[in-house]
Design an enzyme around this catalytic site. Structure first.
Site, PDB file in Angstrom:
ATOM      1  N   GLN A   1       0.808  -1.221   0.000  1.00 28.86           N
ATOM      2  CA  GLN A   1       0.000   0.000   0.000  1.00 28.86           C
ATOM      3  C   GLN A   1       0.839   1.268   0.000  1.00 28.86           C
ATOM      4  O   GLN A   1       0.305   2.362  -0.223  1.00 28.86           O
ATOM      5  CB  GLN A   1      -0.919   0.019   1.224  1.00 28.86           C
ATOM      6  CG  GLN A   1      -0.187   0.200   2.548  1.00 28.86           C
ATOM      7  CD  GLN A   1      -1.099   0.058   3.749  1.00 28.86           C
ATOM      8  OE1 GLN A   1      -1.574  -1.046   4.035  1.00 28.86           O
ATOM      9  NE2 GLN A   1      -1.345   1.165   4.439  1.00 28.86           N
TER      10      GLN A   1
ATOM     11  N   CYS B   1      -5.077   0.464   3.895  1.00 30.68           N
ATOM     12  CA  CYS B   1      -5.156  -0.952   4.254  1.00 30.68           C
ATOM     13  C   CYS B   1      -6.570  -1.491   4.108  1.00 30.68           C
ATOM     14  O   CYS B   1      -6.783  -2.637   3.710  1.00 30.68           O
ATOM     15  CB  CYS B   1      -4.661  -1.161   5.674  1.00 30.68           C
ATOM     16  SG  CYS B   1      -5.603  -0.230   6.918  1.00 30.68           S
TER      17      CYS B   1
ATOM     18  N   HIS C   1      -5.823  -0.822  11.758  1.00 32.50           N
ATOM     19  CA  HIS C   1      -5.248  -1.454  10.564  1.00 32.50           C
ATOM     20  C   HIS C   1      -6.143  -2.610  10.136  1.00 32.50           C
ATOM     21  O   HIS C   1      -6.815  -3.234  10.970  1.00 32.50           O
ATOM     22  CB  HIS C   1      -3.838  -1.961  10.864  1.00 32.50           C
ATOM     23  CG  HIS C   1      -3.084  -2.417   9.661  1.00 32.50           C
ATOM     24  ND1 HIS C   1      -2.886  -1.636   8.543  1.00 32.50           N
ATOM     25  CD2 HIS C   1      -2.480  -3.619   9.375  1.00 32.50           C
ATOM     26  CE1 HIS C   1      -2.186  -2.300   7.637  1.00 32.50           C
ATOM     27  NE2 HIS C   1      -1.940  -3.507   8.123  1.00 32.50           N
TER      28      HIS C   1
ATOM     29  N   ASN D   1      -0.890  -9.261   5.057  1.00 26.25           N
ATOM     30  CA  ASN D   1      -0.785  -7.816   5.229  1.00 26.25           C
ATOM     31  C   ASN D   1      -0.583  -7.144   3.866  1.00 26.25           C
ATOM     32  O   ASN D   1      -0.473  -7.826   2.837  1.00 26.25           O
ATOM     33  CB  ASN D   1       0.375  -7.487   6.170  1.00 26.25           C
ATOM     34  CG  ASN D   1       0.193  -6.159   6.867  1.00 26.25           C
ATOM     35  OD1 ASN D   1      -0.680  -5.370   6.538  1.00 26.25           O
ATOM     36  ND2 ASN D   1       1.047  -5.890   7.846  1.00 26.25           N
TER      37      ASN D   1
END
Length: 306
Positions: free
Chosen positions: A108, A114, A250, A270
């Protein structure tokens, strides 16, 4: 600097970054030494964030938001939690990556997007499970077009799902590439919604419900990621998060679960690139007695329905 392509504008900045790097290195060494004689099995390590202070890292990559009250576009009413199942016949372990339905780890950048990455990843996997076609979808379209989100300043996967339902689909990444900044919405001009979803569902906030949901498809979750800046491997315990924490800053994608040496864990994808964590992934302790799971991971889970 060489490994991560760092170029600082002047000597003063270079010295400042070197001091931060040294402090982070001391912290890594001290914490890993303590954990070698404890039950905490995860490790810290140097990565591309090692020249950032914890305060700067939090400011750039994390956005604290309240748990959303979600309204489903298809019904006009608040989306209900999925029915919690005490026993769902879920396998003892699951890793959707092995089924070829998880797109590779993305990055990102310094945009707080996110939420868009977690939402797009969940839709990618749901579509692949349904059709056996794995396509990379556009996070940028969500950043530009989801009015409930705040672009690079945060948002929620559930709001993103709601936008995709209302828009009639989401574009491929190749047709609407990532720019790491909020821009003008081109959804109508693009005219190429590659993947559609019919609705989405929130998951009852418990370990059992989240496992039952994950046994069916990857799930978008939010958590308190304040202390995973330098995570390098092992099962993250979240001991720095308050026991009854409900802070969320997040979003990631749970792609499976398993156990190691009697300790259960989630497998989370992630969006900080493959150079972070375990090639872009983190293992997070599950089946704890924490009210909201480790670092609030159970509190805001949701998934799209094809």
């Amino acid at each position: 600097m060489k490994e991560h392509g760092r170029i600082y504008p002047n000597f003063e900045e270079s010295e400042t970054r070197y001091q931060i790097f040294q402090r982070n290195l001391r912290y890594i060494t001290e914490m890993n030494a303590k954990r070698s004689n404890s039950t905490f099995s995860y490790r810290l390590g140097l990565n591309k964030f090692a020249d950032m202070s914890p305060e700067e890292f939090k400011r750039v990559y994390l956005r604290e938001l309240k748990i959303p009250t979600t309204t489903n576009t298809t019904t006009g009413s608040r989306t209900d939690y999925a029915e919690q199942k005490d026993s769902c016949g879920a396998p003892a372990s699951m890793d959707w990556r092995q089924n070829g339905v998880v797109v590779g780890v993305k990055n990102q950048g310094s945009c707080g997007s996110c939420w868009a990455f977690a939402a797009a990843a969940a839709i990618e996997s749901a579509h692949a499970i349904s059709t056996r076609e794995l396509v990379s979808l556009s996070e940028q379209e969500l950043i530009d077009c989801d009015s409930k989100g705040q672009g690079c300043s945060g948002g929620w996967p559930s709001y993103a799902f709601d936008w995709v339902v209302g828009n009639g689909g989401i574009s491929k990444e190749d047709d609407y590439p990532y720019a790491a900044q909020k821009g003008y919405c081109r959804a109508n001009m693009n005219g190429n919604s590659a993947v559609k979803i019919s609705s989405y569902q929130r998951v009852t906030p418990s370990d059992d419900a989240l496992m039952c949901a994950t046994a069916q498809q990857p799930i978008a979750v939010a958590l308190d990621a304040t202390n995973i800046q330098l995570y390098n491997g092992g099962i993250y315990e979240g001991e720095d998060c308050p026991r009854d924490s409900n802070r969320l800053n997040h979003a990631v994608l749970i792609v499976g679960y398993g156990s190691e040496d009697g300790k259960d864990y989630w497998i989370a994808k992630n969006s900080w690139g493959e150079g972070w964590g375990m090639k872009g992934y983190i293992l997070i302790h599950r089946n704890t007695d924490l009210p909201n799971g480790v670092c609030s991971i159970n509190t805001a889970a949701s998934y799209p329905i094809i």
